[in-house]
Scaffold this motif. Sequence first.
Motif, PDB file in Angstrom:
ATOM      1  N   LEU A 206       0.759  -1.272   0.103  1.00 30.96           N
ATOM      2  CA  LEU A 206       0.292  -0.079   0.060  1.00 30.96           C
ATOM      3  C   LEU A 206       0.738   1.433  -0.069  1.00 30.96           C
ATOM      4  O   LEU A 206       0.532   2.239  -0.575  1.00 30.96           O
ATOM      5  CB  LEU A 206      -0.895   0.153   1.327  1.00 30.96           C
ATOM      6  CG  LEU A 206      -1.858   1.402   1.385  1.00 30.96           C
ATOM      7  CD1 LEU A 206      -2.780   1.456   0.075  1.00 30.96           C
ATOM      8  CD2 LEU A 206      -2.642   1.041   2.396  1.00 30.96           C
ATOM      9  N   MET A 207       1.853   1.501   0.703  1.00 31.93           N
ATOM     10  CA  MET A 207       2.667   2.440   0.885  1.00 31.93           C
ATOM     11  C   MET A 207       3.461   2.765  -0.524  1.00 31.93           C
ATOM     12  O   MET A 207       3.299   3.902  -0.903  1.00 31.93           O
ATOM     13  CB  MET A 207       3.990   2.309   2.066  1.00 31.93           C
ATOM     14  CG  MET A 207       3.509   2.661   3.265  1.00 31.93           C
ATOM     15  SD  MET A 207       5.012   2.863   4.539  1.00 31.93           S
ATOM     16  CE  MET A 207       5.768   1.205   4.243  1.00 31.93           C
ATOM     17  N   GLU A 208       4.028   1.504  -1.250  1.00 34.78           N
ATOM     18  CA  GLU A 208       4.505   1.735  -2.429  1.00 34.78           C
ATOM     19  C   GLU A 208       3.584   2.517  -3.603  1.00 34.78           C
ATOM     20  O   GLU A 208       3.676   3.411  -4.297  1.00 34.78           O
ATOM     21  CB  GLU A 208       5.108   0.422  -2.821  1.00 34.78           C
ATOM     22  CG  GLU A 208       5.886   0.877  -4.413  1.00 34.78           C
ATOM     23  CD  GLU A 208       6.752  -0.642  -4.598  1.00 34.78           C
ATOM     24  OE1 GLU A 208       6.597  -0.966  -5.918  1.00 34.78           O
ATOM     25  OE2 GLU A 208       7.273  -1.275  -3.801  1.00 34.78           O
ATOM     26  N   ASN A 209       2.367   1.679  -3.518  1.00 32.50           N
ATOM     27  CA  ASN A 209       1.249   2.280  -4.422  1.00 32.50           C
ATOM     28  C   ASN A 209       1.161   3.718  -4.240  1.00 32.50           C
ATOM     29  O   ASN A 209       0.798   4.567  -5.161  1.00 32.50           O
ATOM     30  CB  ASN A 209       0.101   1.418  -4.297  1.00 32.50           C
ATOM     31  CG  ASN A 209       0.278   0.041  -4.879  1.00 32.50           C
ATOM     32  OD1 ASN A 209       1.362  -0.353  -5.338  1.00 32.50           O
ATOM     33  ND2 ASN A 209      -0.419  -0.983  -4.475  1.00 32.50           N
ATOM     34  N   LEU A 210       0.862   4.179  -2.871  1.00 36.07           N
ATOM     35  CA  LEU A 210       0.563   5.557  -2.602  1.00 36.07           C
ATOM     36  C   LEU A 210       1.814   6.510  -2.994  1.00 36.07           C
ATOM     37  O   LEU A 210       1.287   7.539  -3.530  1.00 36.07           O
ATOM     38  CB  LEU A 210       0.202   5.726  -1.115  1.00 36.07           C
ATOM     39  CG  LEU A 210      -1.014   4.902  -0.501  1.00 36.07           C
ATOM     40  CD1 LEU A 210      -1.224   4.990   1.012  1.00 36.07           C
ATOM     41  CD2 LEU A 210      -2.335   5.541  -1.177  1.00 36.07           C
ATOM     42  N   TYR A 211       2.877   5.929  -2.676  1.00 36.09           N
ATOM     43  CA  TYR A 211       4.047   6.983  -2.950  1.00 36.09           C
ATOM     44  C   TYR A 211       4.111   7.138  -4.376  1.00 36.09           C
ATOM     45  O   TYR A 211       4.212   8.250  -4.923  1.00 36.09           O
ATOM     46  CB  TYR A 211       5.070   6.285  -2.271  1.00 36.09           C
ATOM     47  CG  TYR A 211       6.590   7.059  -2.389  1.00 36.09           C
ATOM     48  CD1 TYR A 211       6.758   8.108  -1.696  1.00 36.09           C
ATOM     49  CD2 TYR A 211       7.348   6.565  -3.298  1.00 36.09           C
ATOM     50  CE1 TYR A 211       7.990   9.074  -1.807  1.00 36.09           C
ATOM     51  CE2 TYR A 211       8.667   7.256  -3.588  1.00 36.09           C
ATOM     52  CZ  TYR A 211       8.761   8.513  -2.903  1.00 36.09           C
ATOM     53  OH  TYR A 211       9.980   9.208  -3.055  1.00 36.09           O
ATOM     54  N   VAL A 212       4.123   6.159  -5.121  1.00 34.91           N
ATOM     55  CA  VAL A 212       4.383   6.195  -6.665  1.00 34.91           C
ATOM     56  C   VAL A 212       3.216   6.952  -7.257  1.00 34.91           C
ATOM     57  O   VAL A 212       3.481   7.690  -8.048  1.00 34.91           O
ATOM     58  CB  VAL A 212       4.598   4.835  -7.431  1.00 34.91           C
ATOM     59  CG1 VAL A 212       4.739   4.758  -8.899  1.00 34.91           C
ATOM     60  CG2 VAL A 212       6.045   4.289  -6.667  1.00 34.91           C
ATOM     61  N   VAL A 213       1.997   6.544  -7.065  1.00 38.17           N
ATOM     62  CA  VAL A 213       1.102   7.137  -7.601  1.00 38.17           C
ATOM     63  C   VAL A 213       0.659   8.427  -7.560  1.00 38.17           C
ATOM     64  O   VAL A 213       0.493   9.346  -8.382  1.00 38.17           O
ATOM     65  CB  VAL A 213      -0.361   6.328  -7.463  1.00 38.17           C
ATOM     66  CG1 VAL A 213      -1.712   7.061  -8.063  1.00 38.17           C
ATOM     67  CG2 VAL A 213      -0.420   5.069  -7.846  1.00 38.17           C
ATOM     68  N   VAL A 214       0.726   9.053  -6.259  1.00 39.27           N
ATOM     69  CA  VAL A 214       0.610  10.310  -5.810  1.00 39.27           C
ATOM     70  C   VAL A 214       1.749  11.361  -6.350  1.00 39.27           C
ATOM     71  O   VAL A 214       1.326  12.362  -7.352  1.00 39.27           O
ATOM     72  CB  VAL A 214       0.503  10.589  -4.360  1.00 39.27           C
ATOM     73  CG1 VAL A 214       0.531  12.262  -4.156  1.00 39.27           C
ATOM     74  CG2 VAL A 214      -0.684   9.840  -3.872  1.00 39.27           C
ATOM     75  N   ILE A 215       3.051  10.842  -6.526  1.00 37.46           N
ATOM     76  CA  ILE A 215       4.159  11.574  -7.020  1.00 37.46           C
ATOM     77  C   ILE A 215       3.725  11.592  -8.756  1.00 37.46           C
ATOM     78  O   ILE A 215       3.937  12.711  -9.316  1.00 37.46           O
ATOM     79  CB  ILE A 215       5.571  11.013  -6.821  1.00 37.46           C
ATOM     80  CG1 ILE A 215       5.544  11.302  -5.338  1.00 37.46           C
ATOM     81  CG2 ILE A 215       6.397  11.626  -7.814  1.00 37.46           C
ATOM     82  CD1 ILE A 215       6.996  10.708  -4.715  1.00 37.46           C
ATOM     83  N   ALA A 216       3.278  10.624  -9.284  1.00 35.84           N
ATOM     84  CA  ALA A 216       2.959  10.595 -10.581  1.00 35.84           C
ATOM     85  C   ALA A 216       1.948  11.316 -11.011  1.00 35.84           C
ATOM     86  O   ALA A 216       1.950  12.270 -12.030  1.00 35.84           O
ATOM     87  CB  ALA A 216       2.812   9.212 -11.191  1.00 35.84           C
ATOM     88  N   ILE A 217       0.867  11.539 -10.128  1.00 33.07           N
ATOM     89  CA  ILE A 217      -0.281  12.544 -10.440  1.00 33.07           C
ATOM     90  C   ILE A 217       0.100  13.916 -10.269  1.00 33.07           C
ATOM     91  O   ILE A 217      -0.255  14.736 -11.118  1.00 33.07           O
ATOM     92  CB  ILE A 217      -1.443  12.125  -9.266  1.00 33.07           C
ATOM     93  CG1 ILE A 217      -2.136  10.763  -9.890  1.00 33.07           C
ATOM     94  CG2 ILE A 217      -2.420  13.115  -9.401  1.00 33.07           C
ATOM     95  CD1 ILE A 217      -2.987  10.646  -8.798  1.00 33.07           C
ATOM     96  N   LEU A 218       0.720  14.091  -9.252  1.00 40.03           N
ATOM     97  CA  LEU A 218       1.215  15.627  -9.142  1.00 40.03           C
ATOM     98  C   LEU A 218       2.267  16.200 -10.018  1.00 40.03           C
ATOM     99  O   LEU A 218       2.344  17.364 -10.371  1.00 40.03           O
ATOM    100  CB  LEU A 218       2.024  15.783  -7.762  1.00 40.03           C
ATOM    101  CG  LEU A 218       1.234  15.313  -6.434  1.00 40.03           C
ATOM    102  CD1 LEU A 218       1.862  15.900  -5.247  1.00 40.03           C
ATOM    103  CD2 LEU A 218      -0.117  16.480  -6.549  1.00 40.03           C
ATOM    104  N   ASN A 219       2.883  15.184 -11.094  1.00 40.50           N
ATOM    105  CA  ASN A 219       3.842  15.471 -12.014  1.00 40.50           C
ATOM    106  C   ASN A 219       3.346  15.061 -13.596  1.00 40.50           C
ATOM    107  O   ASN A 219       3.851  15.132 -14.451  1.00 40.50           O
ATOM    108  CB  ASN A 219       5.121  14.769 -11.828  1.00 40.50           C
ATOM    109  CG  ASN A 219       6.130  15.437 -10.896  1.00 40.50           C
ATOM    110  OD1 ASN A 219       6.542  16.413 -11.048  1.00 40.50           O
ATOM    111  ND2 ASN A 219       5.751  14.765  -9.565  1.00 40.50           N
ATOM    112  N   LYS A 220       1.812  14.753 -13.178  1.00 38.31           N
ATOM    113  CA  LYS A 220       1.288  14.474 -14.856  1.00 38.31           C
ATOM    114  C   LYS A 220       1.974  13.419 -15.486  1.00 38.31           C
ATOM    115  O   LYS A 220       2.183  13.461 -16.755  1.00 38.31           O
ATOM    116  CB  LYS A 220       0.864  15.653 -15.523  1.00 38.31           C
ATOM    117  CG  LYS A 220       0.343  16.592 -14.853  1.00 38.31           C
ATOM    118  CD  LYS A 220      -0.055  17.959 -15.709  1.00 38.31           C
ATOM    119  CE  LYS A 220      -0.988  18.838 -14.811  1.00 38.31           C
ATOM    120  NZ  LYS A 220      -1.281  20.101 -15.703  1.00 38.31           N
ATOM    121  N   LEU A 221       2.288  12.263 -14.751  1.00 36.53           N
ATOM    122  CA  LEU A 221       3.339  11.280 -15.211  1.00 36.53           C
ATOM    123  C   LEU A 221       2.214   9.992 -15.451  1.00 36.53           C
ATOM    124  O   LEU A 221       1.640   9.691 -14.469  1.00 36.53           O
ATOM    125  CB  LEU A 221       4.358  10.828 -14.546  1.00 36.53           C
ATOM    126  CG  LEU A 221       5.532  12.001 -14.432  1.00 36.53           C
ATOM    127  CD1 LEU A 221       6.465  11.487 -13.478  1.00 36.53           C
ATOM    128  CD2 LEU A 221       6.020  12.418 -15.787  1.00 36.53           C
TER     129      LEU A 221
END
Length: 279
Positions: A206-221
């Motif tokens: 869960l931590m890995e999914n949250l960390y990666v997805v949120v950073i991707a969203i905030l950078n439009k990746l």
Amino acid sequence: GGLLSEDLVYNVHPIPAALHEFIFDFGALSPANESRYISSMAAATFPAAGPRVVRAVSALVSAAQAFVRATEGDPSAVSLRDVQRCLGLVRFLIAAGAAPSSAGGGGKATVSAAGTAKSPLALPLVLALAHVYYFRLGASGLRRSLWVKLRGALLGLRAMEPGRKLAEAFEPLLVDGKFEQVVDAAKRKFCGRFELEPGTALNEALMENLYVVVIAILNKLPVFVVGKPGSSKTLAMSVIVSNLQGEQSVRPFWRRFPAVVLFSFQCSPMTQASGILDQ
């Protein structure tokens, strides 16, 4: 049995012989040329960084590129787009407070609470490398091997540096386990800011999914979350949507970020990009 042509979505036909002379294989950049491009991109992205810092950045990114290519057995597995994505994430992480200050990496190194010297560039670079190259690797053994490869790249660079010493900030990364420690600490601190429903366990998946997805969203990746049932994929999206509510977010930390709106789209063999746009 074999498929009939009417059962196929489309047919693929051989290229006519008359067009064969117009087929060109442009190949890929040689490692040396790619390293030069990476060095130039790093210098342009962080103009305040000194030459030693730029060389360290170039060595780490080049090693990560080579590792992913070798692992996936495909020269096109990564490209200079991944390099640009990595350097862009470094800038984002610096601005977001993942470094002691917002300097471009040429300033004096700062000592963290753990007593490790880090420049404003070294820590965000490790996190950006993890986001672009580390988390895409599915096997834990490959992930460990990536950090070994990066430490080896720094050791090789140090042997060629004047005085056989890296830029001050990057020396601590030579310690075994330091890359892993930096990423794990940042991931745990970041995920600790989420408001979870009672009974929800903040496990590694869960931590890995949250960390990666949120950073991707905030950078439009773009990001694809792939995993077996029960690996917290859907749960991660639910947690993100419930926390990232813009100015209405429960926790003050998330109020400075835009609200996330989730919509589902069921794909089929007939799906086209226009269908997603018209959703």
